[in-house]
Scaffold this active site. Structure first.
Site, short mmCIF file in Angstrom:
data_model
loop_
_atom_site.label_atom_id
_atom_site.label_comp_id
_atom_site.label_asym_id
_atom_site.label_seq_id
_atom_site.Cartn_x
_atom_site.Cartn_y
_atom_site.Cartn_z
CG ASP A 198 -29.75 -17.13 -10.45
OD1 ASP A 198 -29.70 -16.54 -11.53
OD2 ASP A 198 -30.69 -17.88 -10.12
NE ARG B 107 -31.48 -14.09 -8.89
CZ ARG B 107 -32.39 -15.00 -9.27
NH1 ARG B 107 -32.96 -15.78 -8.37
NH2 ARG B 107 -32.68 -15.15 -10.54
CD GLU C 23 -35.30 -12.35 -7.92
OE1 GLU C 23 -35.80 -12.92 -6.92
OE2 GLU C 23 -35.21 -12.90 -9.03
CG ASP D 136 -34.22 -22.00 -13.80
OD1 ASP D 136 -33.04 -22.37 -13.77
OD2 ASP D 136 -34.63 -21.00 -13.19
CD GLU D 137 -36.78 -18.16 -15.38
OE1 GLU D 137 -37.93 -17.72 -15.23
OE2 GLU D 137 -35.82 -17.74 -14.71
CG PHE E 24 -43.37 -19.02 0.59
CD1 PHE E 24 -44.49 -19.36 -0.16
CD2 PHE E 24 -43.13 -19.74 1.75
CE1 PHE E 24 -45.35 -20.37 0.23
CE2 PHE E 24 -43.98 -20.75 2.15
CZ PHE E 24 -45.09 -21.07 1.39
CG HIS F 150 -30.91 -18.51 -14.00
ND1 HIS F 150 -31.47 -17.39 -13.43
CD2 HIS F 150 -31.91 -19.07 -14.75
CE1 HIS F 150 -32.73 -17.28 -13.79
NE2 HIS F 150 -33.03 -18.28 -14.60
C1 ACM Z 1 -37.55 -20.50 -11.56
O1 ACM Z 1 -38.36 -19.85 -10.88
N1 ACM Z 1 -36.93 -19.94 -12.58
C2 ACM Z 1 -37.27 -21.89 -11.28
#
Ligand code: ACM
Ligand code: ZN
Length: 766
Positions: A200, A171, A484, A349-350, A444, A290
């Protein structure tokens, strides 16, 4: 146990006896050490003090010690192989505690014995914290011809073997030098795993020679919405840490492109730097989702030959095509020579699975492999990759989604979804290890507030519902820094200091009875050290007020800061305070509604963030004259589906999902997605007075009483608590609470406190 050692308090005073080094220094070790003797005097290091290392492998550790002393003093101490009268390092692998160490300082010598190389490094970092903070500064001790250390015995070992930090360099990009500085920071606090999130949707950051477009194109982008919001914050919050460093910009054909990547040589350099510090590096190539930075340049690896977005996340690669599996394996083939540590992170993930439902290749794979659905297809893909890694002697870590659709016996899960409360239990029942990174505590990138540090510190890794054997499957804890909204090293430091030190102490293991107050006290001298290291830390929060504070006649604004060197400035005209604003010198009396903005300044003059607080003069609101007679306990809850951005026009264009009576304000079991909740009813106030409301939500929420906006916690955001007050007369007052969640996994909690500070329950009717 060695008689000299006691399970003592970690705070003691060290008095230097020599006139050249007049200081009074606290022994303030973070993380807390397991056993420490009282201080019995002073040992002096001189320009002639050698650093000896008993085994050749310890040369890099001995260099760390000599470099640290030489840099601050200007001396030229050299490491020598062997045992000498000076500072000695050695490994004794027969020591009982894995990666433990002893540090013994007497009149003649300093002895660090580690169970392993990593143990020696931990001993060195304790030594470093026993040295004056000026050891951190180039030439910081150059006026001195000797430095003192307390005569002391320490016996110490980590409770958890995994104490990690994850950095997302996709990011925003961080240079090799910046990553090395992060490793230095980690090492000071005995953090020993660096999880490097290298790829990502927003950028591919590692050179893969077989697929050059991944970095030639995939590492660069035009400013996206995150970049633009960073630049917005830089301007509107008077905060240069949000600026995007110019060194990461380039102009191509008239377009400003932002990005960067690491060559394989640079990766090796970072890994070797980490290894000298006793830190293992875990690369993450996040797949099958991702992955759009790669798909945009190699579109054939997706289901429909194009990058794009689904409902929430980017379109993933296509596990139905054999060439995609080959692509992923080829990427790993190039990565494996660079990262010697056994653990590799596959992400997983996601994953947006809508394309998989429509893709003939994916559907054929499901049929051929006898899989039930797309969740099992995801699992099948993860297992393929795991088998491949295993065949090369590597082990797989995945985000906790790898549980869905079937967990292999050997993978390790990284628990991040706080709202999937039993993820670790599920993994443990299957015999799998876990690393704890629940987002509520360890993300964080979430903006800290006055409650954040104690929340992190009080996280208990001994999760409920696990047997002692299952607890042994918890490898440790880790903090994740998604970037980000973290475009610079300064912002990165701000977001991890001091939270990282709390994570370090949890992972190293707190002693029974360790508490937040003691930790805060031990932490205080570290702020001086960070000043000398030029670390852009977050100062201890100002306390003594809420977001809104209500008074009926007059009020005293009494702001406190734990940090003795903080300069506090403020405004009452809505302007962000700067170095010319009024200095806060003590309590301020007011008798009219006043809006304050407070801001702290570090000893070097640099600015911390600012905080708003309103002092509102109110007469207690009259109660409603409705009758209680036909009311029932609880509130009415209507749930809606809509892509909410805030709590305005709540029901407009929203689909009503449920309409029911509920006992408490909470997200109903099973509710998720693009969710809106509207609670309505009455709050029953027991006596006239000023009531305090604490509203925690992820994403936004608003609380109205008598149509008055008591708490505004609106907008898309991570878990955030806003505290406000409202003056009311005894009786019933109409209440509406709005809440929305823009993705999966929100949180919502309301606490109501009486004027005496007592939490009130069962006070809702409808
Ligand atoms: C995540 O925060 N998508 C691992
Ligand atoms: Zn497909």
């Amino acid at each position: 146990m060695n008689k000299k050692l006691i399970l003592g308090a970690c705070l003691g005073l060290l008095f230097a006896s020599c006139s050249t080094d007049k200081f009074e220094r606290e022994i303030a070790l973070v993380p807390q050490v397991k056993e420490m003797s009282p201080v019995r005097g002073v040992y002096t290091i001189k320009a002639t003090t050698p650093v000896g290392y008993a085994q050749p492998d310890l040369l890099p550790a001995a260099e760390l010690v000599s470099e640290m002393i030489n840099r601050s003093t200007g001396w030229d101490i050299k490491p020598v192989n062997g045992t000498i009268q000076g500072i000695n390092l050695s490994v004794d692998s027969m020591m009982p505690e894995k990666n433990g160490y002893t540090l013994s300082i007497d009149k003649e010598s300093v002895e660090i014995i580690g169970q392993s190389y990593e143990g020696v490094i931990s001993g060195i970092q304790t030594l470093r914290q026993l040295l004056p903070p000026a050891i951190e500064l180039e030439k910081g001790l150059s006026r001195h011809n000797q430095i003192t250390l307390p005569i002391i015995d320490i016996k110490d070992n980590p409770t958890y073997q995994w104490r990690g930090m994850m950095l997302d360099v996709s990011r925003h990009f961080y240079s090799v030098e910046e990553v090395k500085e992060l490793l230095d920071w980690m090492s000071l606090y005995k953090m020993n795993k660096f999880h490097w999130h290298l790829t990502d949707d927003q950028g591919w950051r590692i050179e893969i020679k077989q697929y050059p477009l991944l970095t030639e194109k995939g590492a660069w982008r035009k400013f996206n919405s995150h970049d633009k919001s960073c630049l917005y914050y830089a301007r509107h919050e008077d905060n240069p840490d949000f600026n995007i460093p110019e060194e990461h910009l380039k102009v191509v054909a008239g377009d400003t492109l932002y990005g960067g990547y690491y060559t394989q040589e640079q990766i090796k350099d970072v890994v070797s730097y980490a290894s000298k510090l006793g830190i293992d590096v875990i690369p993450e190539i996040d797949m099958p989702g991702h992955f759009s930075a790669a798909i945009a340049n190699y579109p054939n690896i997706s289901c429909f030959n194009q990058a794009g977005w689904g409902n929430v996340f980017s379109a993933p690669i296509c596990p139905g095509k054999d060439e995609v599996i080959e692509f992923c394996q080829n990427v790993y083939d190039e990565i494996m020579p660079l990262f010697p540590y056994e653990y590799y992170h596959l992400g997983a993930d996601e994953v947006e699975k809508i394309n998989w439902k429509k893709c003939p290749n994916c559907q054929k794979r499901i049929k051929d492999q006898g899989l039930k659905n797309e969740e099992e297809l995801q699992s099948w893909f993860v297992h393929q990759m795991e088998d491949y890694l295993n065949s090369k002697g590597k082990k797989l870590i995945g985000w906790d989604e790898i549980i869905e659709g079937g967990l292999s016996e050997t993978s390790t899960i990284m628990w991040w979804r706080s709202w999937v409360k039993d993820a670790v239990n599920q993994a443990a029942e299957n015999g799998n290890e876990s690393i704890l990174t629940p987002n509520e505590y360890f993300y964080f990138d979430y903006r800290p507030d006055a409650g954040t540090l104690s929340k992190v510190y009080n996280f208990n890794p001994e999760l409920d519902g696990l047997t002692p054997e299952q607890k042994d499957l918890i490898k440790g804890v880790q903090a994740n820094v998604w970037c980000e909204w973290i475009p610079s090293q300064e912002r990165l430091a701000y977001m991890i200091f001091p939270r990282m030190t709390a994570t370090a102490e949890i992972g190293w293991g707190k002693k029974p009875g360790a508490d937040f107050e003691d930790y805060k006290k031990r932490l205080m001298p570290h702020y001086d050290r960070w000043d000398l290291m030029s670390v852009n830390y977050r100062m201890p929060d100002l306390t003594g007020f809420h977001a809104t504070n209500v008074f009926t006649d007059s009020a005293k604004v009494d702001v406190k800061c734990d940090f003795p060197h903080a300069v506090i400035r403020y405004t009452t005209n809505g302007r962000i305070p700067d170095e010319n604003s009024l200095k806060y010198e003590g309590p301020i009396s007011i008798d009219t509604t006043t809006h304050f903005i407070f801001r702290t300044f570090r000893p070097n003059g640099s600015k911390d963030e600012f905080v708003h607080t309103s002092y509102v003069k109110q007469s207690p609101a009259a109660s409603s004259d409705v009758s209680k007679e036909n009311m029932k306990q609880g509130l009415n809850l209507k749930s809606y589906e809509k892509q909410y951005k805030n709590c305005e026009d709540f029901t407009k264009g929203a689909k009503l999902l449920t309409d029911s009576n509920v006992d408490t304000i909470a997200i109903p079991e099973g509710a998720s997605g693009h969710l809106g909740l509207m609670f309505t009813g009455y709050i029953e106030i027991p006596s006239d007075g000023i009531y305090t409301f604490k509203l925690l939500s992820d994403d936004g929420s608003r609380l109205y009483i008598n149509d008055y906006l008591v708490i505004d916690n609106d907008g898309p955001h991570a878990p955030k608590e806003v505290v406000g007050q409202y003056a009311m007369k005894k009786g019933l007052h109409p209440l509406t609470l709005y809440y929305f969640d823009g993705n999966n996994g929100g949180s919502l909690k309301l606490q109501v406190l009486s004027p005496e500070g007592k939490e009130l329950n069962d006070i809702f009717l409808n």
